[in-house]
Design an enzyme around this catalytic site. Structure first.
Site, mmCIF file in Angstrom:
data_model
loop_
_atom_site.group_PDB
_atom_site.id
_atom_site.type_symbol
_atom_site.label_atom_id
_atom_site.label_comp_id
_atom_site.label_asym_id
_atom_site.label_seq_id
_atom_site.Cartn_x
_atom_site.Cartn_y
_atom_site.Cartn_z
ATOM 1 N N TYR A 274 0.836 -1.212 0.000
ATOM 2 C CA TYR A 274 0.000 0.000 0.000
ATOM 3 C C TYR A 274 0.866 1.256 0.000
ATOM 4 O O TYR A 274 0.636 2.189 -0.786
ATOM 5 C CB TYR A 274 -0.903 -0.043 1.234
ATOM 6 C CG TYR A 274 -1.876 1.100 1.369
ATOM 7 C CD1 TYR A 274 -3.005 1.179 0.561
ATOM 8 C CD2 TYR A 274 -1.679 2.090 2.331
ATOM 9 C CE1 TYR A 274 -3.920 2.216 0.704
ATOM 10 C CE2 TYR A 274 -2.589 3.130 2.489
ATOM 11 C CZ TYR A 274 -3.710 3.183 1.670
ATOM 12 O OH TYR A 274 -4.606 4.220 1.825
ATOM 13 N N LYS B 199 1.161 4.244 -2.833
ATOM 14 C CA LYS B 199 0.806 5.638 -2.530
ATOM 15 C C LYS B 199 1.997 6.576 -2.721
ATOM 16 O O LYS B 199 1.828 7.739 -3.105
ATOM 17 C CB LYS B 199 0.251 5.730 -1.102
ATOM 18 C CG LYS B 199 -1.071 4.991 -0.912
ATOM 19 C CD LYS B 199 -2.150 5.524 -1.834
ATOM 20 C CE LYS B 199 -3.534 5.015 -1.515
ATOM 21 N NZ LYS B 199 -4.553 5.531 -2.425
HETATM 22 P P1 NDP Z 1 -13.248 2.714 1.083
HETATM 23 O O1 NDP Z 1 -12.717 1.338 1.272
HETATM 24 O O2 NDP Z 1 -14.345 3.223 1.968
HETATM 25 O O3 NDP Z 1 -13.685 2.938 -0.456
HETATM 26 C C1 NDP Z 1 -12.824 2.578 -1.488
HETATM 27 C C2 NDP Z 1 -13.437 3.009 -2.796
HETATM 28 O O4 NDP Z 1 -12.570 2.594 -3.861
HETATM 29 C C3 NDP Z 1 -14.790 2.344 -3.036
HETATM 30 O O5 NDP Z 1 -15.626 3.242 -3.717
HETATM 31 C C4 NDP Z 1 -14.418 1.187 -3.933
HETATM 32 O O6 NDP Z 1 -15.458 0.724 -4.748
HETATM 33 C C5 NDP Z 1 -13.341 1.829 -4.788
HETATM 34 N N1 NDP Z 1 -12.526 0.832 -5.468
HETATM 35 C C6 NDP Z 1 -11.692 -0.091 -4.924
HETATM 36 N N2 NDP Z 1 -11.156 -0.852 -5.892
HETATM 37 C C7 NDP Z 1 -11.650 -0.391 -7.077
HETATM 38 C C8 NDP Z 1 -11.478 -0.768 -8.433
HETATM 39 N N3 NDP Z 1 -10.686 -1.786 -8.807
HETATM 40 N N4 NDP Z 1 -12.133 -0.067 -9.385
HETATM 41 C C9 NDP Z 1 -12.953 0.944 -9.049
HETATM 42 N N5 NDP Z 1 -13.188 1.335 -7.787
HETATM 43 C C10 NDP Z 1 -12.535 0.666 -6.809
HETATM 44 O O7 NDP Z 1 -11.971 3.623 1.170
HETATM 45 P P2 NDP Z 1 -11.752 5.126 1.664
HETATM 46 O O8 NDP Z 1 -12.894 5.977 1.294
HETATM 47 O O9 NDP Z 1 -11.296 5.063 3.054
HETATM 48 O O10 NDP Z 1 -10.463 5.491 0.770
HETATM 49 C C11 NDP Z 1 -10.539 6.251 -0.427
HETATM 50 C C12 NDP Z 1 -9.118 6.582 -0.850
HETATM 51 O O11 NDP Z 1 -8.475 7.292 0.209
HETATM 52 C C13 NDP Z 1 -8.270 5.350 -1.122
HETATM 53 O O12 NDP Z 1 -7.407 5.599 -2.206
HETATM 54 C C14 NDP Z 1 -7.483 5.196 0.164
HETATM 55 O O13 NDP Z 1 -6.270 4.530 -0.061
HETATM 56 C C15 NDP Z 1 -7.276 6.643 0.553
HETATM 57 N N6 NDP Z 1 -7.000 6.842 1.963
HETATM 58 C C16 NDP Z 1 -7.883 6.468 2.943
HETATM 59 C C17 NDP Z 1 -7.571 6.717 4.262
HETATM 60 C C18 NDP Z 1 -8.487 6.377 5.381
HETATM 61 O O14 NDP Z 1 -8.091 6.576 6.533
HETATM 62 N N7 NDP Z 1 -9.676 5.901 5.154
HETATM 63 C C19 NDP Z 1 -6.317 7.350 4.650
HETATM 64 C C20 NDP Z 1 -5.474 7.699 3.554
HETATM 65 C C21 NDP Z 1 -5.817 7.456 2.272
HETATM 66 P P3 NDP Z 1 -16.409 -0.505 -4.238
HETATM 67 O O15 NDP Z 1 -17.382 0.088 -3.254
HETATM 68 O O16 NDP Z 1 -17.058 -0.958 -5.477
HETATM 69 O O17 NDP Z 1 -15.496 -1.517 -3.605
#
Ligand code: NDP
Length: 236
Positions: A142, A146
């Site tokens: 991861y 990033k």
């Molecule tokens: P969630 O797990 O709540 O949501 C992830 C999102 O990414 C979902 O909409 C999911 O779709 C989508 N997704 C995953 N794989 C794919 C794919 N192959 N194609 C299309 N869509 C995909 O994550 P967060 O909202 O927490 O995270 C969002 C971003 O922020 C990410 O990049 C994460 O790494 C980053 N982030 C999050 C942090 C946190 O503390 N939460 C901290 C730092 C960064 P589906 O619902 O269909 O699975």
């Protein structure tokens, strides 16, 4: 307010992506989200797309362009974790995370750049993580994905900066979403102790920063890493 733009947020059906899409709608933009399941917030156009599949990304852009016009702001937010210690990490664990978080962002941004180059205007925002530069045990895949987004944004800046296109990285710390809810309670408590702000953030706190870096007001910022982490990583 910024000029109304056509905005695309990947993974806008939940978590941080949903909040980002909501904020752009609130600010009066035309907003599309990609989802593999579910839908974006009220007022958005939802299109199906899997960022690991270039054809699916291309089809999503074509559908959005037909409904809302060329994408002027793209937020590459879709991402996954597959945490485990290095010794236990399979090739598949590593490759799947890179393919979604890093190569997935490449697929989306490459497709978006077509229209942006033509328009000589664009805002590219890549959602990284504090872990990209800070590191995290059990997160070699991861954090590598990033950190890769930083080099990606900076190369795009050098390549496309003269065409009115900016590319920036937003690096959230710990945000209250499904992704962090998966962490064991003890790990969450440990992290809270090391965050100067002493708390996790809401997705909206990230969304406001993303909307600002994508606004007309932020047109002279490019290649930057903007931390939204309560002081945990401090940007590096
Ligand atoms: P969630 O797990 O709540 O949501 C992830 C999102 O990414 C979902 O909409 C999911 O779709 C989508 N997704 C995953 N794989 C794919 C794919 N192959 N194609 C299309 N869509 C995909 O994550 P967060 O909202 O927490 O995270 C969002 C971003 O922020 C990410 O990049 C994460 O790494 C980053 N982030 C999050 C942090 C946190 O503390 N939460 C901290 C730092 C960064 P589906 O619902 O269909 O699975």
């Amino acid at each position: 307010m910024s000029t109304p733009r056509t905005v695309l947020v990947t993974g806008g059906n939940r978590g941080i992506g949903f909040a980002i899409a909501e904020e752009f709608v609130r600010q009066g933009h035309r907003v599309a989200v990609t989802a593999r399941s579910g839908a974006g917030p009220d007022g958005t156009l939802t299109v199906q797309a899997d960022v690991t599949d270039s054809a699916s990304v291309d089809a999503a852009f074509t559908a959005i362009e037909a409904e809302l016009g060329p994408v002027e702001v793209v937020v590459a937010n879709a991402g996954i974790t597959r945490d485990t210690l290095l010794m236990r990490m399979s090739d598949e664990d590593f490759e799947t995370v890179i393919d979604t978080n890093l190569t997935g962002s490449f697929r989306v941004v490459k497709r978006a750049s077509k229209g942006m180059l033509k328009a000589r205007y664009g805002r590219i925002v890549l959602i990284s993580s504090v872990v990209g530069l800070y590191g995290g045990p059990g997160q070699a895949n991861y954090s590598a994905s990033k950190a890769g987004l930083v080099g990606f944004a900076r190369s795009i800046t050098r390549e496309l900066g003269a065409r009115g296109i900016t590319a920036n990285v937003v690096a959230p710390g710990f945000i209250e979403t499904d992704m962090t809810a998966e962490l064991p309670e003890a790990t969450q408590a440990d992290y809270k102790k090391s965050i100067p702000a002493g708390r996790f953030a809401t997705p909206t706190e990230v969304a406001k920063v993303v909307a600002w870096i994508a606004s007309d007001d932020a047109g002279y910022i490019s290649g930057a890493v903007i931390p939204v982490d309560g002081g945990l990583g401090m940007g590096h």
